[in-house]
Design a protein around this motif. Structure first.
Motif, PDB file in Angstrom:
ATOM      1  N   UNK A  44     -74.241 -15.690  20.445  1.00 37.10           N
ATOM      2  CA  UNK A  44     -75.575 -15.324  19.624  1.00 37.10           C
ATOM      3  C   UNK A  44     -75.704 -16.016  18.382  1.00 37.10           C
ATOM      4  N   UNK A  45     -75.039 -16.892  18.212  1.00 36.55           N
ATOM      5  CA  UNK A  45     -75.158 -18.109  16.759  1.00 36.55           C
ATOM      6  C   UNK A  45     -76.250 -18.967  17.102  1.00 36.55           C
ATOM      7  N   UNK A  46     -76.917 -19.753  16.357  1.00 37.67           N
ATOM      8  CA  UNK A  46     -77.805 -20.867  16.569  1.00 37.67           C
ATOM      9  C   UNK A  46     -77.190 -22.073  16.903  1.00 37.67           C
ATOM     10  N   UNK A  47     -77.755 -22.809  17.751  1.00 29.52           N
ATOM     11  CA  UNK A  47     -77.491 -24.007  18.329  1.00 29.52           C
ATOM     12  C   UNK A  47     -77.046 -24.798  16.981  1.00 29.52           C
ATOM     13  N   UNK A  48     -77.965 -25.089  15.885  1.00 29.73           N
ATOM     14  CA  UNK A  48     -77.766 -25.709  14.637  1.00 29.73           C
ATOM     15  C   UNK A  48     -76.395 -25.532  14.094  1.00 29.73           C
ATOM     16  N   UNK A  49     -76.137 -24.332  14.100  1.00 29.79           N
ATOM     17  CA  UNK A  49     -74.747 -23.924  13.623  1.00 29.79           C
ATOM     18  C   UNK A  49     -73.610 -24.456  14.279  1.00 29.79           C
ATOM     19  N   UNK A  50     -73.908 -24.221  15.711  1.00 31.86           N
ATOM     20  CA  UNK A  50     -72.786 -24.879  16.492  1.00 31.86           C
ATOM     21  C   UNK A  50     -72.666 -26.227  16.635  1.00 31.86           C
ATOM     22  N   UNK A  51     -73.742 -27.044  16.338  1.00 28.73           N
ATOM     23  CA  UNK A  51     -73.778 -28.424  16.212  1.00 28.73           C
ATOM     24  C   UNK A  51     -72.857 -28.748  14.943  1.00 28.73           C
ATOM     25  N   UNK A  52     -73.399 -27.881  13.579  1.00 29.21           N
ATOM     26  CA  UNK A  52     -72.780 -28.259  12.375  1.00 29.21           C
ATOM     27  C   UNK A  52     -71.107 -28.205  12.569  1.00 29.21           C
TER      28      UNK A  52
ATOM     29  N   UNK B  96     -63.394 -16.115  27.089  1.00 29.71           N
ATOM     30  CA  UNK B  96     -64.136 -17.246  27.084  1.00 29.71           C
ATOM     31  C   UNK B  96     -65.634 -16.715  27.991  1.00 29.71           C
ATOM     32  N   UNK B  97     -66.751 -17.030  27.711  1.00 33.80           N
ATOM     33  CA  UNK B  97     -67.909 -16.914  28.591  1.00 33.80           C
ATOM     34  C   UNK B  97     -68.497 -18.222  28.725  1.00 33.80           C
ATOM     35  N   UNK B  98     -68.136 -19.227  28.231  1.00 36.14           N
ATOM     36  CA  UNK B  98     -68.863 -20.601  28.305  1.00 36.14           C
ATOM     37  C   UNK B  98     -68.479 -21.740  27.363  1.00 36.14           C
ATOM     38  N   UNK B  99     -68.844 -22.729  27.505  1.00 36.72           N
ATOM     39  CA  UNK B  99     -68.423 -24.041  26.742  1.00 36.72           C
ATOM     40  C   UNK B  99     -69.995 -24.638  26.410  1.00 36.72           C
ATOM     41  N   UNK B 100     -69.934 -24.913  25.016  1.00 38.53           N
ATOM     42  CA  UNK B 100     -71.187 -25.926  24.469  1.00 38.53           C
ATOM     43  C   UNK B 100     -70.789 -27.139  24.226  1.00 38.53           C
ATOM     44  N   UNK B 101     -71.329 -28.193  24.876  1.00 36.76           N
ATOM     45  CA  UNK B 101     -71.119 -29.545  24.643  1.00 36.76           C
ATOM     46  C   UNK B 101     -72.251 -30.217  23.647  1.00 36.76           C
ATOM     47  N   UNK B 102     -71.858 -31.609  23.329  1.00 30.08           N
ATOM     48  CA  UNK B 102     -72.689 -32.244  22.501  1.00 30.08           C
ATOM     49  C   UNK B 102     -73.890 -32.773  23.464  1.00 30.08           C
TER      50      UNK B 102
ATOM     51  N   UNK C 210     -86.892 -29.615  23.428  1.00 34.21           N
ATOM     52  CA  UNK C 210     -87.787 -29.266  22.466  1.00 34.21           C
ATOM     53  C   UNK C 210     -87.786 -28.145  21.843  1.00 34.21           C
ATOM     54  N   UNK C 211     -86.513 -27.504  22.113  1.00 34.34           N
ATOM     55  CA  UNK C 211     -86.076 -25.843  21.625  1.00 34.34           C
ATOM     56  C   UNK C 211     -85.838 -26.170  20.010  1.00 34.34           C
ATOM     57  N   UNK C 212     -85.952 -25.012  19.343  1.00 37.00           N
ATOM     58  CA  UNK C 212     -85.625 -25.280  18.066  1.00 37.00           C
ATOM     59  C   UNK C 212     -84.200 -24.473  17.856  1.00 37.00           C
ATOM     60  N   UNK C 213     -83.316 -25.752  17.387  1.00 38.84           N
ATOM     61  CA  UNK C 213     -81.934 -25.374  17.109  1.00 38.84           C
ATOM     62  C   UNK C 213     -81.673 -24.282  16.069  1.00 38.84           C
ATOM     63  N   UNK C 214     -82.719 -23.960  15.276  1.00 39.14           N
ATOM     64  CA  UNK C 214     -82.456 -22.819  14.253  1.00 39.14           C
ATOM     65  C   UNK C 214     -82.784 -21.421  14.862  1.00 39.14           C
ATOM     66  N   UNK C 215     -83.416 -21.677  16.240  1.00 40.65           N
ATOM     67  CA  UNK C 215     -83.935 -20.142  16.966  1.00 40.65           C
ATOM     68  C   UNK C 215     -83.085 -20.075  18.233  1.00 40.65           C
ATOM     69  N   UNK C 216     -83.079 -21.050  18.745  1.00 44.52           N
ATOM     70  CA  UNK C 216     -82.324 -20.877  20.039  1.00 44.52           C
ATOM     71  C   UNK C 216     -80.906 -20.740  19.864  1.00 44.52           C
TER      72      UNK C 216
END
Length: 145
Positions: free
Chosen positions: A17-25, A46-52, A63-69
């Motif tokens: 549930x955290x933002x993509x921006x926070x994960x990228x940081x 573990x429920x998934x993996x998020x990669x760069x 064009x998703x908003x990384x602050x909201x998505x």
């Protein structure tokens, strides 16, 4: 050799549930290209993996908003898992069958114990090949020509 001896035990993680921006940081902070996505229910799993690459292809390009998505919106799932006592050869076969470069390593049930990446395996193979090459060089006969 087992997966548990080869995997990376220190993980960078994200919550669904955290933002993509926070994960990228976090990726930038820890200089990693992937985060294991953990969900806490009765036990953390573990429920998934998020990669760069997920961020670029599924967030920026769409064009998703990384602050909201959220991480859950773009993470790769299902996550592929191996136990820490799994032989490395089996893990390689699982990676190939799943078409993935990363496996989450578990111990004692579903407890996340690490991550095994294709880079971990290639690094190990390079070390083994180097040692074999050195051994062969030392055992070359010294016959004068």
């Amino acid at each position: 050799m087992t997966v548990g001896r080869l995997c990376t035990r220190v993980l960078a993680t994200a919550a669904p549930d955290e933002s993509i921006r926070k994960a990228a940081a976090r990726m930038a902070e820890f200089d990693v290209g992937a985060l294991v996505v953990l969900k806490e229910t009765r036990a953390t799993r573990a429920v998934g993996i998020i990669t760069d690459r997920d961020i670029v292809v599924r967030c920026v390009a769409e064009r998703l908003d990384p602050e909201i998505a959220t991480v859950a919106d773009i993470m790769t799932k299902p996550v592929f898992i191996v136990r820490d006592e799994t032989p490395v050869g089996e893990a390689i076969a699982k990676m190939a069958a799943a078409g993935t470069r990363r496996l989450v390593v578990t111990a004692e049930g579903e407890r996340v114990a690490g991550i095994l990446t294709l880079d971990d395996i290639l690094g190990h193979l390079a070390e083994e090949n180097s040692a074999i090459g050195k051994l062969l060089q030392k055992q070359q006969p010294s016959v004068p020509v």
